[in-house]
Design a protein around this motif. Structure first.
Motif, short mmCIF file in Angstrom:
data_model
loop_
_atom_site.label_atom_id
_atom_site.label_comp_id
_atom_site.label_asym_id
_atom_site.label_seq_id
_atom_site.Cartn_x
_atom_site.Cartn_y
_atom_site.Cartn_z
N LEU A 266 0.84 -1.20 0.15
CA LEU A 266 -0.05 -0.08 0.09
C LEU A 266 1.02 1.26 -0.06
O LEU A 266 0.57 2.34 -0.82
N GLY A 267 2.30 1.34 0.89
CA GLY A 267 2.91 2.53 0.69
C GLY A 267 3.44 2.76 -0.73
O GLY A 267 3.63 3.91 -1.12
N LYS A 268 3.70 1.46 -1.43
CA LYS A 268 4.20 1.83 -2.60
C LYS A 268 3.16 2.43 -3.63
O LYS A 268 3.47 3.31 -4.44
N ILE A 269 1.83 2.09 -3.44
CA ILE A 269 1.10 2.64 -4.25
C ILE A 269 0.62 4.11 -3.84
O ILE A 269 0.70 5.07 -4.63
N ARG A 270 0.69 4.71 -2.69
CA ARG A 270 0.58 5.78 -2.30
C ARG A 270 1.80 6.69 -2.76
O ARG A 270 1.76 7.95 -2.84
N SER A 279 -8.12 7.24 -4.32
CA SER A 279 -9.38 6.57 -4.25
C SER A 279 -9.69 5.41 -3.46
O SER A 279 -10.62 4.83 -3.25
N ILE A 280 -8.45 5.00 -2.40
CA ILE A 280 -8.53 3.85 -1.77
C ILE A 280 -8.84 4.10 -0.25
O ILE A 280 -8.20 5.06 0.35
N VAL A 281 -9.84 3.28 0.07
CA VAL A 281 -9.86 2.91 1.65
C VAL A 281 -9.76 1.49 2.03
O VAL A 281 -9.93 0.68 1.26
N VAL A 282 -9.05 1.32 3.24
CA VAL A 282 -8.91 0.06 3.57
C VAL A 282 -9.85 -0.17 4.85
O VAL A 282 -10.24 0.42 5.80
N ALA A 283 -10.58 -1.46 4.33
CA ALA A 283 -11.23 -2.09 5.46
C ALA A 283 -10.89 -3.45 6.27
O ALA A 283 -10.29 -4.23 5.45
N LEU A 284 -10.93 -3.35 7.39
CA LEU A 284 -10.04 -4.39 8.20
C LEU A 284 -10.98 -5.30 9.19
O LEU A 284 -12.12 -4.66 9.76
N LEU A 285 -11.06 -6.59 8.88
CA LEU A 285 -12.10 -7.49 9.68
C LEU A 285 -11.19 -8.48 10.27
O LEU A 285 -10.52 -9.36 9.72
N GLY A 286 -11.23 -8.51 11.45
CA GLY A 286 -10.43 -9.46 12.50
C GLY A 286 -9.91 -8.73 13.76
O GLY A 286 -10.12 -7.46 13.86
N SER A 287 -9.48 -9.72 14.51
CA SER A 287 -8.76 -8.91 15.71
C SER A 287 -7.56 -8.39 15.52
O SER A 287 -6.84 -8.60 14.59
N HIS A 288 -6.92 -7.57 16.51
CA HIS A 288 -5.85 -6.61 16.57
C HIS A 288 -5.94 -5.63 15.44
O HIS A 288 -4.61 -5.28 15.00
N ARG A 295 -0.10 2.40 11.13
CA ARG A 295 0.88 1.86 9.96
C ARG A 295 0.40 1.92 8.55
O ARG A 295 1.08 1.78 7.67
N ILE A 296 -0.96 1.91 8.32
CA ILE A 296 -1.44 1.87 7.21
C ILE A 296 -1.84 3.28 6.86
O ILE A 296 -2.86 4.21 7.46
N HIS A 297 -1.31 4.21 6.03
CA HIS A 297 -1.44 5.63 5.79
C HIS A 297 -2.53 5.97 4.89
O HIS A 297 -2.54 6.31 3.65
N PHE A 298 -3.91 5.35 5.08
CA PHE A 298 -5.04 5.30 4.26
C PHE A 298 -6.22 5.18 5.23
O PHE A 298 -6.08 4.96 6.43
N PRO A 299 -7.31 5.98 4.79
CA PRO A 299 -8.63 6.01 5.50
C PRO A 299 -8.79 4.49 6.06
O PRO A 299 -8.97 3.48 5.11
N ILE A 300 -9.07 4.16 7.38
CA ILE A 300 -9.24 2.87 7.64
C ILE A 300 -10.84 2.57 8.14
O ILE A 300 -11.22 3.57 8.88
N PHE A 301 -11.33 1.58 8.02
CA PHE A 301 -12.67 1.39 8.43
C PHE A 301 -12.59 -0.14 9.23
O PHE A 301 -12.34 -1.23 8.55
#
Length: 425
Positions: A266-270, A279-288, A295-301
């Motif tokens: 993701l850093g390389k894309i940025r 245009s990217i947002v990152v969705a995370l599903l799971g613990s931790h 560490r993820i320099h994108f909008p996080i959901f």
């Protein structure tokens, strides 16, 4: 035909989820009665039976972990990477075992079954099928070998352990014990991927034993494409102008699942493709997930804890691309679920992942560890969704290869063959 499935859990972890789905699929067949025996029951499914001595099961779990902890010189590193199979329940006196025509073992570690318990199961004379969710049944003490090949000729001096204690080599001892148990056992191993089946055939433990490759099943009546915009609205994801990159894992920080590699990609894309990054947002599903946000320099959901397969299918349907940067994996349920929902996937060429993702057809496969190409894969999917029938190809792959009908037919053939062979003895 009565089949007794045996698993540590009925729904915790990828192997347990896959087992649960297989048992449900088999139970839908006429003339089949399948029971799932577990130590840890978390569902209300009527076909799931917990061990009668629940407290004993907990002590077995603790004893198995303490043994591993001792051999790790009282350090937690690699604690969950190894199992000795020293402690576990004897299930051969249970009514469900006595009534069964076939015993089908799944993931049985962490104090569910011991190797001595396995010996008793084999001695009962009942046909035994064992689904491989990782390499532990055909190696010494490890679940994934990290490119070690000693399981072929005989495990010893395991990389997961410090230098052996005095002259006691745990890995060698367990490997030899398995070899003695497996000899003339008639076990039919079933790997969830061709990759794992090939490794199992190479193992010095499986000489003379049958090995098949049958994938995990998925219920396509539940996992199918839902309306993307309705799913996003329900989940609170952006409705306009954004591409959702989805990453799902039981534990998002599990090193084997490759979160650090995803962050680099993701850093390389940025850095090199700011227009795409915008245009990217990152969705995370799971613990931790909280450990990854900074560490993820994108909008996080953060999608939190999802209950129910239908809602999980909507999570996948809301995404534009599913990413799984695993460095070791068998046949990930998450990729199968994403494909079933019509979501193209990006992964590395490890384990069974290249068997699931058809490169440039329903997703993108990058060389393992190559974060630049992984980033290129994400960009390729986002760019080509309108030009290549990625969603249609994804759904077709699942319905052809991983449907309940396709999977259960292969298992029933194995059961029937083994029962017939036992009757001829």
């Amino acid at each position: 035909m009565k089949i007794l499935f045996v698993s540590t859990s009925d729904n915790i972890g990828g192997a347990a989820v896959a087992t649960n789905r297989l048992v449900r699929a088999v139970n839908r067949l006429p003339g089949i009665e399948a029971t799932l025996l577990v130590r840890d029951k978390t569902t209300s499914w009527p076909f799931v039976t917990p061990l009668p001595r629940k407290k004993i099961g907990k002590w077995m779990f603790l004893a198995e972990r303490l043994l591993a902890f001792f051999h790790l010189r009282m350090k937690k590193k690699n604690l969950w990477d190894i199992d000795a199979g020293e402690f576990g329940e004897d299930i051969t006196n249970l009514p469900a075992f006595k009534a069964a025509d076939v015993i089908h073992l799944e993931w049985i570690n962490q104090g569910m079954l011991s190797l001595d318990g396995l010996r008793k199961i084999i001695a009962s004379g009942k046909p035994v099928v064992w689904t491989l969710h990782d390499l532990w049944p055909v190696s010494g003490i490890c679940h994934y070998t990290r490119r070690c090949d000693r399981f072929i000729t005989g495990c010893k001096e395991c990389q997961f352990l410090p230098a052996q204690i005095i002259h006691y080599d745990l890995a060698r001892r367990v490997w030899e014990k398995k070899r003695n148990i497996y000899r003339d056992s008639g076990i039919h191993f079933v790997a969830c991927s061709e990759w794992l089946a090939n490794l199992a055939r190479m193992s010095g433990l499986t000489t003379g034993l049958s090995i098949s490759a049958i994938p995990n099943p998925i219920d396509t009546r539940v996992f199918h494409p839902y309306d993307k915009w309705e799913a996003r609205k329900e989940l609170g994801l952006p409705l306009v102008g954004k591409n959702v990159v989805l990453f799902v894992s039981q534990k998002l920080t599990d090193a084997r699942k490759g979160a650090s590699l995803l962050i680099k990609a993701l850093g390389k894309i940025r850095t090199y493709h700011p227009h795409t990054a915008a245009s990217i947002v990152v969705a995370l599903l799971g613990s931790h997930s909280d450990e990854l946000i900074s560490r993820i320099h994108f909008p996080i959901f953060e999608l939190g804890y999802i209950t129910g397969d239908e809602r999980l299918a909507k999570v996948y349907s809301a995404a534009d691309v599913f990413v799984l940067p695993s460095t070791e994996d068998n046949l990930p349920n998450t990729i199968m679920e994403a494909l079933a929902c019509g979501v193209p996937c990006v992964g590395f060429d490890v384990g069974g992942i290249p068997e699931m993702i058809d490169h440039l057809q329903n997703g993108y496969v990058a060389p393992v560890g190559n974060t630049a190409d992984f980033a290129a894969g994400i960009r390729w999917v986002l760019k080509n969704q309108d030009d290549v029938p990625l969603a249609g190809n994804a759904v077709k792959k699942v319905r052809t290869m991983y449907s309940e009908k396709a999977v259960t037919e292969k298992y029933i053939e194995i059961y029937q063959t083994m029962i017939a062979a036992k009757k001829q003895l």
